[in-house]
Scaffold this motif. Structure first.
Motif, PDB file in Angstrom:
ATOM      1  N   LYS A 117       0.848  -1.201   0.000  1.00 28.44           N
ATOM      2  CA  LYS A 117       0.000   0.000   0.000  1.00 28.44           C
ATOM      3  C   LYS A 117       0.879   1.245   0.000  1.00 28.44           C
ATOM      4  O   LYS A 117       0.644   2.186  -0.751  1.00 28.44           O
ATOM      5  CB  LYS A 117      -0.870   0.018   1.262  1.00 28.44           C
ATOM      6  CG  LYS A 117      -2.040  -0.912   1.178  1.00 28.44           C
ATOM      7  CD  LYS A 117      -2.967  -0.650   2.348  1.00 28.44           C
ATOM      8  CE  LYS A 117      -4.071  -1.678   2.334  1.00 28.44           C
ATOM      9  NZ  LYS A 117      -4.728  -1.891   3.572  1.00 28.44           N
ATOM     10  N   GLU A 118       1.880   1.250   0.871  1.00 32.47           N
ATOM     11  CA  GLU A 118       2.740   2.440   0.964  1.00 32.47           C
ATOM     12  C   GLU A 118       3.543   2.639  -0.320  1.00 32.47           C
ATOM     13  O   GLU A 118       3.778   3.767  -0.751  1.00 32.47           O
ATOM     14  CB  GLU A 118       3.676   2.315   2.177  1.00 32.47           C
ATOM     15  CG  GLU A 118       2.927   2.411   3.491  1.00 32.47           C
ATOM     16  CD  GLU A 118       3.832   2.530   4.709  1.00 32.47           C
ATOM     17  OE1 GLU A 118       3.309   2.816   5.801  1.00 32.47           O
ATOM     18  OE2 GLU A 118       5.056   2.329   4.596  1.00 32.47           O
ATOM     19  N   LYS A 121       1.331   4.060  -3.038  1.00 29.71           N
ATOM     20  CA  LYS A 121       1.064   5.467  -2.732  1.00 29.71           C
ATOM     21  C   LYS A 121       2.264   6.336  -3.117  1.00 29.71           C
ATOM     22  O   LYS A 121       2.128   7.472  -3.552  1.00 29.71           O
ATOM     23  CB  LYS A 121       0.774   5.596  -1.228  1.00 29.71           C
ATOM     24  CG  LYS A 121       0.497   6.993  -0.742  1.00 29.71           C
ATOM     25  CD  LYS A 121      -0.865   7.460  -1.190  1.00 29.71           C
ATOM     26  CE  LYS A 121      -1.034   8.956  -1.088  1.00 29.71           C
ATOM     27  NZ  LYS A 121      -2.265   9.437  -1.664  1.00 29.71           N
ATOM     28  N   LEU A 336      -5.624   5.851  -0.760  1.00 26.68           N
ATOM     29  CA  LEU A 336      -5.665   6.265   0.644  1.00 26.68           C
ATOM     30  C   LEU A 336      -4.952   5.201   1.461  1.00 26.68           C
ATOM     31  O   LEU A 336      -5.153   4.008   1.248  1.00 26.68           O
ATOM     32  CB  LEU A 336      -7.123   6.340   1.120  1.00 26.68           C
ATOM     33  CG  LEU A 336      -7.956   7.447   0.502  1.00 26.68           C
ATOM     34  CD1 LEU A 336      -9.401   7.306   0.943  1.00 26.68           C
ATOM     35  CD2 LEU A 336      -7.388   8.805   0.909  1.00 26.68           C
ATOM     36  N   ILE A 337      -4.104   5.631   2.373  1.00 28.85           N
ATOM     37  CA  ILE A 337      -3.509   4.603   3.229  1.00 28.85           C
ATOM     38  C   ILE A 337      -3.629   5.000   4.692  1.00 28.85           C
ATOM     39  O   ILE A 337      -3.678   6.171   5.032  1.00 28.85           O
ATOM     40  CB  ILE A 337      -2.035   4.290   2.902  1.00 28.85           C
ATOM     41  CG1 ILE A 337      -1.192   5.565   2.842  1.00 28.85           C
ATOM     42  CG2 ILE A 337      -1.882   3.475   1.663  1.00 28.85           C
ATOM     43  CD1 ILE A 337       0.288   5.265   2.814  1.00 28.85           C
ATOM     44  N   ASP A 338      -3.646   3.973   5.500  1.00 26.58           N
ATOM     45  CA  ASP A 338      -3.780   4.192   6.924  1.00 26.58           C
ATOM     46  C   ASP A 338      -2.444   3.799   7.566  1.00 26.58           C
ATOM     47  O   ASP A 338      -2.088   2.628   7.629  1.00 26.58           O
ATOM     48  CB  ASP A 338      -4.940   3.289   7.405  1.00 26.58           C
ATOM     49  CG  ASP A 338      -5.037   3.241   8.911  1.00 26.58           C
ATOM     50  OD1 ASP A 338      -4.283   3.987   9.570  1.00 26.58           O
ATOM     51  OD2 ASP A 338      -5.862   2.453   9.414  1.00 26.58           O
ATOM     52  N   ALA A 339      -1.693   4.820   8.021  1.00 26.66           N
ATOM     53  CA  ALA A 339      -0.328   4.566   8.515  1.00 26.66           C
ATOM     54  C   ALA A 339      -0.332   3.630   9.719  1.00 26.66           C
ATOM     55  O   ALA A 339       0.591   2.826   9.902  1.00 26.66           O
ATOM     56  CB  ALA A 339       0.335   5.878   8.882  1.00 26.66           C
ATOM     57  N   SER A 340      -1.381   3.693  10.531  1.00 28.77           N
ATOM     58  CA  SER A 340      -1.380   2.869  11.741  1.00 28.77           C
ATOM     59  C   SER A 340      -1.476   1.382  11.389  1.00 28.77           C
ATOM     60  O   SER A 340      -0.967   0.521  12.101  1.00 28.77           O
ATOM     61  CB  SER A 340      -2.524   3.264  12.665  1.00 28.77           C
ATOM     62  OG  SER A 340      -3.726   3.038  11.989  1.00 28.77           O
ATOM     63  N   HIS A 341      -2.096   1.096  10.246  1.00 34.26           N
ATOM     64  CA  HIS A 341      -2.238  -0.283   9.810  1.00 34.26           C
ATOM     65  C   HIS A 341      -0.845  -0.889   9.550  1.00 34.26           C
ATOM     66  O   HIS A 341      -0.522  -1.997   9.984  1.00 34.26           O
ATOM     67  CB  HIS A 341      -3.092  -0.311   8.539  1.00 34.26           C
ATOM     68  CG  HIS A 341      -3.086  -1.610   7.827  1.00 34.26           C
ATOM     69  ND1 HIS A 341      -3.836  -2.673   8.244  1.00 34.26           N
ATOM     70  CD2 HIS A 341      -2.390  -2.037   6.749  1.00 34.26           C
ATOM     71  CE1 HIS A 341      -3.609  -3.700   7.443  1.00 34.26           C
ATOM     72  NE2 HIS A 341      -2.730  -3.343   6.531  1.00 34.26           N
TER      73      HIS A 341
END
Ligand code: BGC
Length: 680
Positions: A117-118, A121, A336-341
């Motif tokens: 994901k990262e 992005k 969209l990414i969720d850094a905490s994930h």
């Protein structure tokens, strides 16, 4: 894509087969490549005909390059961006060798998923990972990028890594094909010499796993195979890769490895290299442009070469389609990414990747007065090699972390003042190799723990205070002279963004270690290469016969074997049973073993099932890992763990490179237990 191919001129086709770094398109971009930058010998027009880009800083940069490129491109075929996401981009996962220590394929897959994901992005569409090179020589700097010495573990983890990337839509390129891990004397870029049987039986397994999971690309290696560089090796790229492994995707050279065939002295010049490359089955040339400069003339002379070029270009266009670049060449913008994930995935994986090798008094109690010493007490560079653009915000120093979470300030010390250390009850020594002491071009002839550390340990041991060593390393090191001074030993192969949290959580028992070694730790570096699944010899060691396999000065045994790793729980293994002691291929035994947690702490353990083929037409290893399962057990809980043996577990390649199973006796080993069965 076939219609598009037909519209391309030969120059445009060859451009699709060429990869260059991004700063060739926009001159003032930061230069970031992992190899000597050679003159690409391309005109401005040539640059804007190339088809793929090596590395990118972020999605803004990617958009900039892509838009400038597309403005000038006749057919609007987007560039594809590739890079080395080896263990994360922003959030850094444990290194692959550390991940292998977790023996947890599902966490490895989730780590790859979060990294994908990262990476997407950031603007990448392909990662040059996994590195599935089997690694048995700890002097080689790149063992840290590998899954270690076992072919089965390598197979499983390469597979799970690719699955993780794929589930998010990141394409993957398995590397380095083939057998790069066998570089002689552990030196990077060195010669490799192995038999076809060894290649098929052991060294192919990692690549096989990645390809079975759907790896989209394969990168060739820097080494030779049968005296021909891998990048121009038709046997490897066509017979082994396409026919045997049934690979359908795109091949790419390693950095400049096509032109390096001139240094191997198997190509007379760059045009000779280009012709050899395309004939051997090399699709994309990385970081050089001999295809663009030489193959037009070659194709005019030889229609067979034009046909090979067309096949390669079609594969590249299909790859771009798969990356959805024709739908949206800027797609990273909208993700969209969720850094905490990603952090959570990194933490879970790192927790299981730390290995406890000796334990007399861990975990520590918060009340214990501690001296925290060693380079890594205050080091911020803990991410490990290939850590891309890891975020320093995630990498608190160990001292800061331990202080905040576990220590009472007034009672603990962070310097080498002996008077102060004497007032404490425990010494934590965080030492080891720096992150840049392993990785590409970072091989070492001496892998002993530095004598400076051994002296330090000897001096500290005179204080009669228990010593915990936390070893940060990118490879197995020789710890023989240090071990007598160490009461507790935790080892990790660089745990990424979550390093300090996991190290401190483990010392204080919030994390119960469950890692196991994915590579053997030698007791002396003269034993290298040393690995557990060696063949039997005609003169096995015996105390009474002097003419046997041995050294005069060192025992044959490693200091720590592959698969070794302790826990704060105490696990016992009993009742190893086979459903049948006489079997046929249609009725292979089920193996059962009872595992009990005899302690008061919940813990995880990996049950490793090894097989020995007692007699076969070719020599077989003394034992081989064939299956494993990781389970969690509550205090005093028991579980019966079951394995169903498969034909694959019993089969091997014969001298004709045919995979066969031979009847006879097999022994199953789990921990200290063993059972035999006969295959009819
Ligand atoms: C390395 C590869 C890497 C490539 C691109 C080479 O030097 O051997 O592993 O993927 O550079 O950065």
């Amino acid at each position: 894509m076939k219609d598009l191919l037909k519209k391309l001129t030969i120059e445009e086709k060859l451009g699709q087969l060429t990869m260059i770094p991004p700063f060739f398109y926009i001159k003032d971009l930061k230069k970031e490549v992992f190899g000597a930058l050679t003159d690409m010998k391309l005109s401005e027009e040539g640059v804007f005909q190339t088809g793929s880009v090596l590395g990118i800083q972020n999605h803004d940069e990617m958009n900039l390059v892509q838009s400038k490129y597309l403005e000038k491109s006749r057919h609007k075929i987007p560039l594809i961006f590739m890079g080395d996401v080896i263990h994360g981009t922003t959030t850094i996962m444990p290194t692959p060798l550390a991940q292998a220590s977790s023996f947890n394929p599902s966490l490895v897959r989730k780590g790859a998923q979060a990294s994908a994901k990262e990476a997407l992005k950031k603007g990448l569409q392909v990662t040059f990972s996994p590195m599935s090179d089997l690694s048995r020589d700890p002097r080689w700097g790149r063992v840290v990028e590998s899954y270690g010495e076992d072919p089965y573990l390598n197979y499983i983890l390469s597979k799970e890594t690719v699955k993780g990337y794929k589930s998010e839509g990141l394409l993957s390129c398995v590397k380095h094909f083939a057998a790069y891990g066998l570089s002689e004397a552990g030196q990077d870029y060195n010669t490799v010499d192995l038999s076809r049987l060894n290649l098929f039986e052991y060294y192919l397994e990692g690549y096989r796993g990645a390809i079975e999971a759907g790896a989209d690309m394969v990168m060739t290696s820097f080494n030779t195979f049968e005296y021909v560089p891998a990048t121009t090796n038709e046997y490897l790229l066509r017979d082994v890769l396409r026919k045997h492994l049934k690979f359908k995707g795109v091949t790419i050279s390693d950095y400049d490895s096509l032109l390096q065939t001139i240094y191997h002295r198997t190509s007379s010049c760059d045009c000779d290299a280009a012709i050899k490359g395309i004939k051997a089955g090399l699709d994309i040339e990385m970081a050089s442009s001999s295809y663009m400069r030489c193959l037009k003339e070659a194709a005019n002379k030889d229609p067979e070469i034009l046909k090979l070029i067309d096949e390669a270009v079609l594969r590249v266009l299909e790859l771009k389609k798969k990356a959805k670049l024709f739908d949206d060449p800027y797609r990273s913008e909208h993700l969209l990414i969720d850094a905490s994930h990603a952090k959570e995935a990194a933490y879970k994986l790192a927790k299981e990747s730390i290995v406890l090798l000796k334990n007399e008094s861990l975990p520590l109690n918060k009340k214990t007065k501690v001296s925290l010493l060693g380079k890594y007490a205050t080091e911020k560079h803990v991410l490990g090699p290939w850590s891309w653009h890891g975020d320093p915000k995630d990498t608190d120093e160990l001292a800061k972390h331990i202080k905040a979470e576990y220590m009472n300030d007034s009672e603990s010390f962070f310097d080498y003042d002996l008077a102060k250390i004497k007032q404490t009850e425990h010494i934590i020594l965080a030492i080891g190799e720096l992150y840049h002491e392993s990785g590409e071009a970072h091989s070492k002839a001496d892998i002993n723990l530095s004598s400076h550390y051994i002296e330090l340990l000897e001096n500290l041991s005179k204080l009669n205070i228990p010593i915990t060593v936390v070893l940060y390393t990118g490879r197995p090191q020789v710890l023989t002279n240090a071990l007598p001074y160490i009461n507790n030993l935790l080892v990790h192969f660089h745990l990424g963004s979550m390093t300090s949290k996991v190290v401190s959580d483990t010392i204080y028992g919030i994390n119960n270690p469950s890692g196991r070694l994915p590579m053997t730790f030698p007791r002396h570096q003269g034993q290298i290469p040393i690995y557990y699944n060696r063949l039997s010899t005609g003169r096995p060691y015996s105390e009474t016969n002097p003419y046997v396999l041995k050294y005069l000065d060192v025992s044959n045994e490693p200091l720590f074997d592959f698969g070794y790793g302790l826990s704060y729980s105490k696990f016992t293994y009993k009742n190893l049973e086979l459903s049948n002691s006489v079997a046929t291929l249609n009725n292979l035994p089920t193996v059962k073993v009872t595992v009990t947690n005899e302690s008061d702490v919940t813990g995880k353990t990996t049950i490793l099932l090894y097989i020995k083929d007692e007699f076969a037409s070719v020599a077989r290893p003394v034992k081989e890992l064939k299956q494993f399962k990781k389970i969690s057990l509550k205090p005093h809980e028991s579980k019966v763990v079951e394995f169903k043996l498969t034909k694959k577990d019993l089969s091997f390649y014969n001298q004709k490179l045919k995979k066969i199973v031979e009847p006879g006796e097999f022994t199953i080993f789990i921990e200290n237990l063993e059972q035999k069965f006969t295959l009819k």
